[in-house]
Design a protein around this motif. Sequence first.
Motif, PDB file in Angstrom:
ATOM      1  N   TRP A 212      35.100  32.479  33.307  1.00  0.00           N
ATOM      2  CA  TRP A 212      35.100  33.836  33.675  1.00  0.00           C
ATOM      3  C   TRP A 212      34.108  34.617  33.155  1.00  0.00           C
ATOM      4  O   TRP A 212      33.553  35.487  33.668  1.00  0.00           O
ATOM      5  CB  TRP A 212      36.649  34.482  33.245  1.00  0.00           C
ATOM      6  CG  TRP A 212      37.653  33.897  34.420  1.00  0.00           C
ATOM      7  CD1 TRP A 212      38.148  32.450  34.416  1.00  0.00           C
ATOM      8  CD2 TRP A 212      37.783  34.547  35.893  1.00  0.00           C
ATOM      9  NE1 TRP A 212      39.008  32.506  35.403  1.00  0.00           N
ATOM     10  CE2 TRP A 212      38.664  33.584  36.364  1.00  0.00           C
ATOM     11  CE3 TRP A 212      37.832  35.578  36.560  1.00  0.00           C
ATOM     12  CZ2 TRP A 212      39.285  33.828  37.691  1.00  0.00           C
ATOM     13  CZ3 TRP A 212      37.909  35.935  37.669  1.00  0.00           C
ATOM     14  CH2 TRP A 212      39.041  34.985  38.244  1.00  0.00           C
TER      15      TRP A 212
ATOM     16  N   CYS B 271      46.842  34.163  33.795  1.00  0.00           N
ATOM     17  CA  CYS B 271      46.507  33.390  32.209  1.00  0.00           C
ATOM     18  C   CYS B 271      45.864  34.783  31.295  1.00  0.00           C
ATOM     19  O   CYS B 271      44.859  35.352  31.596  1.00  0.00           O
ATOM     20  CB  CYS B 271      45.300  32.428  32.572  1.00  0.00           C
ATOM     21  SG  CYS B 271      44.607  31.833  30.842  1.00  0.00           S
TER      22      CYS B 271
ATOM     23  N   GLN C  34      41.227  23.794  29.205  1.00  0.00           N
ATOM     24  CA  GLN C  34      40.720  25.084  28.357  1.00  0.00           C
ATOM     25  C   GLN C  34      42.140  25.694  28.144  1.00  0.00           C
ATOM     26  O   GLN C  34      42.188  26.079  26.690  1.00  0.00           O
ATOM     27  CB  GLN C  34      39.758  25.840  29.356  1.00  0.00           C
ATOM     28  CG  GLN C  34      39.261  26.953  28.267  1.00  0.00           C
ATOM     29  CD  GLN C  34      38.275  26.780  27.179  1.00  0.00           C
ATOM     30  OE1 GLN C  34      37.186  26.292  27.460  1.00  0.00           O
ATOM     31  NE2 GLN C  34      38.905  26.931  25.991  1.00  0.00           N
ATOM     32  N   LEU C  35      42.887  25.517  28.997  1.00  0.00           N
ATOM     33  CA  LEU C  35      44.014  26.446  28.921  1.00  0.00           C
ATOM     34  C   LEU C  35      45.055  25.575  27.700  1.00  0.00           C
ATOM     35  O   LEU C  35      45.606  26.384  26.743  1.00  0.00           O
ATOM     36  CB  LEU C  35      45.130  26.488  29.859  1.00  0.00           C
ATOM     37  CG  LEU C  35      46.303  27.075  29.926  1.00  0.00           C
ATOM     38  CD1 LEU C  35      46.407  28.538  29.378  1.00  0.00           C
ATOM     39  CD2 LEU C  35      47.005  26.874  31.379  1.00  0.00           C
TER      40      LEU C  35
ATOM     41  N   PRO D 134      39.155  26.594  36.804  1.00  0.00           N
ATOM     42  CA  PRO D 134      39.626  27.714  37.467  1.00  0.00           C
ATOM     43  C   PRO D 134      40.548  27.564  38.700  1.00  0.00           C
ATOM     44  O   PRO D 134      40.164  26.624  39.460  1.00  0.00           O
ATOM     45  CB  PRO D 134      38.366  28.420  38.010  1.00  0.00           C
ATOM     46  CG  PRO D 134      37.240  27.791  37.065  1.00  0.00           C
ATOM     47  CD  PRO D 134      37.482  26.516  36.845  1.00  0.00           C
TER      48      PRO D 134
HETATM   49  S1  SF4 Z   1      41.319  31.611  32.938  1.00  0.00           S
HETATM   50 FE1  SF4 Z   1      41.749  29.974  34.355  1.00  0.00          FE
HETATM   51  S2  SF4 Z   1      40.098  28.647  33.751  1.00  0.00           S
HETATM   52 FE2  SF4 Z   1      40.319  29.825  32.017  1.00  0.00          FE
HETATM   53  S3  SF4 Z   1      41.692  29.008  30.619  1.00  0.00           S
HETATM   54 FE3  SF4 Z   1      43.018  30.227  31.723  1.00  0.00          FE
HETATM   55  S4  SF4 Z   1      43.622  28.837  33.530  1.00  0.00           S
HETATM   56 FE4  SF4 Z   1      41.937  27.887  32.351  1.00  0.00          FE
END
Ligand code: SF4
Length: 256
Positions: free
Chosen positions: A252, A243, A21-22, A236
Amino acid sequence: MDGTLLKLSPSSARDFKSCPQLFKYRAVDRLPEPVSSAQAKGSLVHSVLQRIFLEPPETRTQERAEELLTRLWNEVDDDAEVRPTELDPVDEAKWFAESMRLLRNYFRLEDPRGLSASKLEWWVEYELPDIHLRGIIDRLEERDDGSWILTDYKTGRVPSTQRELAAFFGLRFYALVCWRAFGIIPAQIRLVYLSDPSVLTLDPHERMLVAFEKQMQALGRAIRRAHDTEDWRPSPSPLCMHCSFQPHCPAWSENP
Ligand code: SF4
């Protein structure tokens, strides 16, 4: 990404490995991100270490490097692309002092007056069948016997012994690109850590790079699959605490 070569740098490859996702937020959606104080510190110190090697050897002193650090910071002071976001004057003084400490630590590790850099901030790239590897190598030295040494400066923490090989991910990536693009396997790759001054080295060899290349090809396939299925699974981890996409992230919002 459709129909085009997938472009991958060491940092984007690491992003996908740690959290798909990142990777999507950064490499596909290209969402803007604030400049963290750690990133800004890294960029500033890297710039000074690049410029010090452009000086004649005899003037590559610590005093000259300190002058360059101050001058460069004054030049970029109001540049929103470089300046850390939300830094008040007290934090800025601490931040600058820490940047200076990192720079001074460099001189505990090396004397640049005796070194000869063939390339600095060197852009390299290589196209594998489905994937385009590219990025910037901090420094290349060519020895008299024609062998190459690649150096990467690090302003983060020194890795534990168990994580040392993982820390060489970026330099193994660049060793592979050097081998494939120029036919030279670097004799040595070096991580120069400035926070707790130390140097880690690794001597790459063909078997290591063949395995790494397979790893990159598998990563490329995984990224294409994620793209084709629109399945950019969040992963996560403690990384989430740093992030900037956390407010948008499904991991989240579902589990606030
Ligand atoms: S908050 Fe955590 S799970 Fe979401 S994109 Fe950023 S690194 Fe990935």
